[in-house]
Motif scaffolding. Structure first.
Motif, PDB file in Angstrom:
ATOM      1  N   SER A  69      -4.351  -0.903  -0.241  1.00  0.00           N
ATOM      2  CA  SER A  69      -2.918   0.273  -0.674  1.00  0.00           C
ATOM      3  C   SER A  69      -3.432   0.763  -1.406  1.00  0.00           C
ATOM      4  O   SER A  69      -2.150   1.941  -1.821  1.00  0.00           O
ATOM      5  CB  SER A  69      -2.369  -1.436  -0.742  1.00  0.00           C
ATOM      6  N   ARG A  74      -1.908   1.425   5.001  1.00  0.00           N
ATOM      7  CA  ARG A  74      -1.735  -0.360   5.048  1.00  0.00           C
ATOM      8  C   ARG A  74      -2.900  -1.519   5.266  1.00  0.00           C
ATOM      9  O   ARG A  74      -3.791  -1.633   6.297  1.00  0.00           O
ATOM     10  CB  ARG A  74      -0.731  -0.456   6.433  1.00  0.00           C
ATOM     11  N   ASN A 100       0.973   1.275  -3.000  1.00  0.00           N
ATOM     12  CA  ASN A 100       1.365   1.450  -2.467  1.00  0.00           C
ATOM     13  C   ASN A 100       1.779   2.203  -0.687  1.00  0.00           C
ATOM     14  O   ASN A 100       2.828   2.540  -0.587  1.00  0.00           O
ATOM     15  CB  ASN A 100       0.148   3.131  -2.652  1.00  0.00           C
ATOM     16  N   GLY A 101      -0.107   1.893  -0.572  1.00  0.00           N
ATOM     17  CA  GLY A 101       0.687   1.641   1.219  1.00  0.00           C
ATOM     18  C   GLY A 101       0.944   0.678   1.298  1.00  0.00           C
ATOM     19  O   GLY A 101       0.335  -0.407   0.045  1.00  0.00           O
ATOM     20  N   GLY A 102       1.794  -0.244   2.382  1.00  0.00           N
ATOM     21  CA  GLY A 102       2.381  -1.087   2.537  1.00  0.00           C
ATOM     22  C   GLY A 102       1.258  -2.308   2.884  1.00  0.00           C
ATOM     23  O   GLY A 102      -0.006  -2.470   2.913  1.00  0.00           O
ATOM     24  N   GLU A 154       6.379  -0.428   1.350  1.00  0.00           N
ATOM     25  CA  GLU A 154       6.654   1.072   0.893  1.00  0.00           C
ATOM     26  C   GLU A 154       7.572   0.826   0.472  1.00  0.00           C
ATOM     27  O   GLU A 154       8.538   1.967  -0.901  1.00  0.00           O
ATOM     28  CB  GLU A 154       5.818   1.672   2.003  1.00  0.00           C
ATOM     29  N   ASN A 157       8.142  -0.614  -2.313  1.00  0.00           N
ATOM     30  CA  ASN A 157       7.189  -0.440  -3.257  1.00  0.00           C
ATOM     31  C   ASN A 157       6.525  -1.589  -3.839  1.00  0.00           C
ATOM     32  O   ASN A 157       6.471  -2.226  -5.157  1.00  0.00           O
ATOM     33  CB  ASN A 157       7.329  -0.011  -4.871  1.00  0.00           C
TER      34      ASN A 157
END
Lengths: 531, 199
Positions: A69, A74, A100-102, A154, A157
């Motif tokens: 992430s 993701r 950061n990424g899901g 995302e 956050n």
């Protein structure tokens, strides 16, 4: 878009794959195992080379997932409820760092303890960490929540928890899939200190997390997973969470329910909706799988008006999995006369497979322990070998948490218990046993650790063991005297030899490790079938 | 149309292949389906069950309520009795007569068959023997499905399609053996019901 027949677990996997997941991390544990296994079988996952290897434990799995992430991609991590205890450190702090990424955290609880040592409710962890929780009531929702959960994660956050329970995890139904999304490119978090939880920064981050909570409550009121169904009879209102909604509706076969119903699938609880049903109805019945979490929140400590019904006032049993009959009883509906189960029907508990190596280990251990007098106690752990606590072996006397055999034996040795013996499996050892053994080595504790090595994660269906081919080196590497790391083959014909080795090592005044090593009969049979 | 079916057996006996075939047959008829399975600890030689619900309307619970099952299919004579409280008054028990003894206190087989005989609608058959007779010894579960098939409100053809889809990737020969087993089970059940009516 296609229609698939999927387990609840598999629906979560498919949703994440279709949402552009780049990495899946997990340690096997019933009822969550199939989440990873589905990704491992998935053609898309293979074509895209989505990460899909097992991790050594739930903590390493979640940390790797958070790392992916961090890199902007993701990812999902899956575990059973007690696995979240192991991963709790990173889970709590990932809520503060954000993502950061899901990042999806799929946790499968096991009410009624079909295959677990407790029935803890993971929603408390979600609440504790202040992250949103999605709780599907059916397979389609499991898919949708996983698919949309990545965007949600995302957007806010935050890691998003998907909470399943055994029955949905292991029940199959039709699922309509959505369009598959591209994977994300690598991108670092815009704020270089987003993940630096030094106190000065952690305080700022925590404040941000608290502020998000207000927002999350608001969006819960607009979530399609929280639905208000009006009803004419306001003497009772129903708040039904997750799969509890299905058990409730089963009592109204034509789909028409006289009471107002609030179906909950997203937490934190939707404030306005709860206020609305509370204002409308004389009493509220809370139906939730697991602990009475929502019920307790609504009831408060003093419970002055006694209007909230559920597990705490006995309307629904305090412990155990729900079913349609329990809810029928709570609604005052009879379940009618049923056929009697004849008395001759005997219990059939799980047991060792014919030809299992653990059986030979326990035969030898029982004989050895007798040499040291009657009433000897052996510390053990979690896996197929835990069945050695039952008749006919009754060889072991503890099963608490992953890795506890070694450290509990050490503590007992510290107390003066001789002999202090631990029995642990190969995969449990690399999951959480190594650090305990290091403690024992550092103090030269007089313990004997039997690593019953069947070269697989047996109980969950034979996944590859992180320990494969590494056990002796690990033990010697952390400081066990190589002369006291003994490998034996657990077969009947070596029984005398194993008893001798165990006897010698138990008498050694220091840390000794005996590794009876023979492959699981189930994985061996499967391999033979393939060739 | 609705059919609530409980499948019973011992971990390792493969009751899920029966569930999967009925499931496929149901999908063939565009029906709704929910099928809960037992995974984990009980699969190690313990009692296992699967709840299979098919309907032309949407299905709420993944579990069948007590007293609502239309059919119990048991691949072992004691295991079907374990879930008797789930059966409706006019429901059917279709059970294999061959015991799976892996516990010390397994009851006498005469007592088990006695209990089974007391159930108004039941069919008891030695599926293993029938499977051997038709030279398809590993298809006893499909014999059981065949024997239960008259009590599931689906055309017989759909079960055949189910078998073709489930076993198709194992090759034509395996499909044929399983189709033969299905037929043998079906014939046994039809014969058995006919005899019952004549008496």
């Amino acid at each position: 878009m296609e229609k698939l027949l999927l387990l609840g677990d598999e629906a979560v996997s498919q949703g994440a794959i279709d949402a552009g997941m780049s990495g899946m991390y997990a340690y096997p544990g019933t009822p969550s195992t199939e989440i990873m296994e589905y990704v491992q079988r998935s053609k898309t996952a293979r074509d895209r080379n989505i990460h899909r290897q097992w991790s050594a434990n739930e903590k390493t799995a979640m940390e790797a997932s958070l790392g992916m992430s961090y890199a902007g991609k993701r990812s999902m991590v899956a575990m059973k409820h007690v696995g979240l205890n192991v991963a709790a450190d990173v889970f709590m702090n990932a809520a503060v760092t954000g993502v950061n990424g899901g990042l999806l955290v799929a946790v499968a609880d096991d009410p009624s303890m079909h295959s677990s040592q407790n029935e803890q409710d993971s929603r408390y962890y979600g609440r504790f960490a202040l992250v949103p929780i999605l709780e599907p009531s059916n397979q389609q929702e499991a898919y949708d929540m996983s698919y949309e959960g990545m965007d949600f994660s995302e957007k806010y956050n935050l890691p998003v928890m998907i909470r399943l329970t055994t029955r949905l995890s292991h029940s199959r139904s039709g699922v309509k899939t959505k369009e598959i999304k591209d994977e994300k490119e690598i991108s670092y978090p815009a704020d270089p200190i987003q993940f630096v939880l030094l106190p000065s920064n952690a305080r700022k981050k925590y404040k941000i997390l608290l502020d998000k909570l207000t927002e999350l409550r608001k969006i819960s009121d607009d979530s399609k997973y929280n639905t208000y169904f009006d009803g004419e009879d306001k003497s009772l209102g129903i708040i039904a969470c997750g799969i509890g909604f299905n058990y409730f509706m089963e009592n109204f076969p034509d789909g028409i329910c006289p009471y107002p119903v609030l179906k909950i699938g997203q937490y934190p609880l939707p404030t306005k909706m709860v206020q609305e049903i509370d204002g409308e109805c004389e009493k509220l019945l809370v139906i939730e799988e697991g602990y009475p979490m929502v019920e307790e929140l609504l009831r408060g400590f003093l419970n002055k008006e006694k209007r909230i019904l559920g597990r705490l006032d006995g309307t629904i049993p305090r412990a155990g999995e729900l079913n349609p009959n329990i809810i029928a009883a709570a609604l005052g509906k009879g379940n009618g006369k049923t056929l009697q189960v004849p008395d001759i029907v005997a219990n059939r508990p799980p047991q060792f497979c014919s030809g299992c190596s653990h059986k030979d280990v326990y035969e030898a251990l029982n004989e050895t322990m007798k040499l040291f007098g009657s009433d000897q106690r052996v510390f053990s752990d979690i896996g197929c070998y835990t069945l050695g606590a039952l008749s006919p072996y009754k060889s072991i006397h503890t099963c608490v948490d992953m890795g506890a055999s070694i450290t509990m034996a050490k503590g007992a040795a510290d107390a003066g218990v001789r002999p202090a013996v631990a029995v642990i499996g190969d995969s449990t050892f690399t999951h959480s046993g190594i650090t305990g053994l290091l403690d024992a080595v550092n103090e030269n504790s007089q313990i004997t650790v039997i690593i019953s090595d069947n070269s697989t994660v047996g109980m969950t269906g034979g996944q590859p063991s992180s320990a494969l081919g590494k056990l002796e080196n690990i033990c010697v590497g952390i400081g066990v005297d190589p002369d006291h790391v003994r490998v034996v083959t657990p077969l009947r014909k070596y029984h005398e030899e194993i008893v001798d080795v165990l006897n010698e090592e138990i008498q050694y005044e220091g840390v000794s490790v005996v590794i009876p090593s023979r492959e699981c009969i189930q994985t061996l049979t499967r391999k033979k079938k393939k060739t | 149309m609705k059919s609530d079916i409980i499948l019973a057996g011992v971990g390792g006996q493969g009751i899920l292949s029966i569930a999967a075939t009925i499931g496929m047959a149901a999908l063939e008829n565009d029906l709704q389906l929910k099928q809960s399975e037992v995974h984990g600890m009980s699969q190690r030689g313990g009692a296992v069950q699967s709840h299979l619900r098919i309907s032309d309307k949407s299905i709420s619970s993944d579990l069948i309520p007590v007293g609502k099952a239309d059919l119990i299919i048991s691949v072992e004579p004691m295991e079907g009795l374990r879930y008797l409280s789930y059966l409706t008054d006019d429901g059917w028990l279709v059970t294999n007569s061959k015991p799976f003894k892996n516990i010390p206190d397994y009851p006498e087989i005469e007592k088990l068959t006695g209990s089974i005989d007391k159930i108004e609608n039941h069919i008891i058959l030695d599926a293993d023997k029938i499977a051997h007779k038709i030279k398809s010894p590993r298809s006893s579960n499909m014999v059981m499905l065949g024997a239960a098939s008259p009590f599931v409100d689906l055309p017989y053809k759909s079960f055949e399609v189910g078998i073709e889809k489930i076993f198709g990737r194992k090759g034509e020969q395996i499909v044929k053996l399983n189709l033969d087993a299905l037929k043998a089970g079906r014939e046994f059940a039809e014969q058995s019901v006919k005899t019952e009516l004549n008496n």
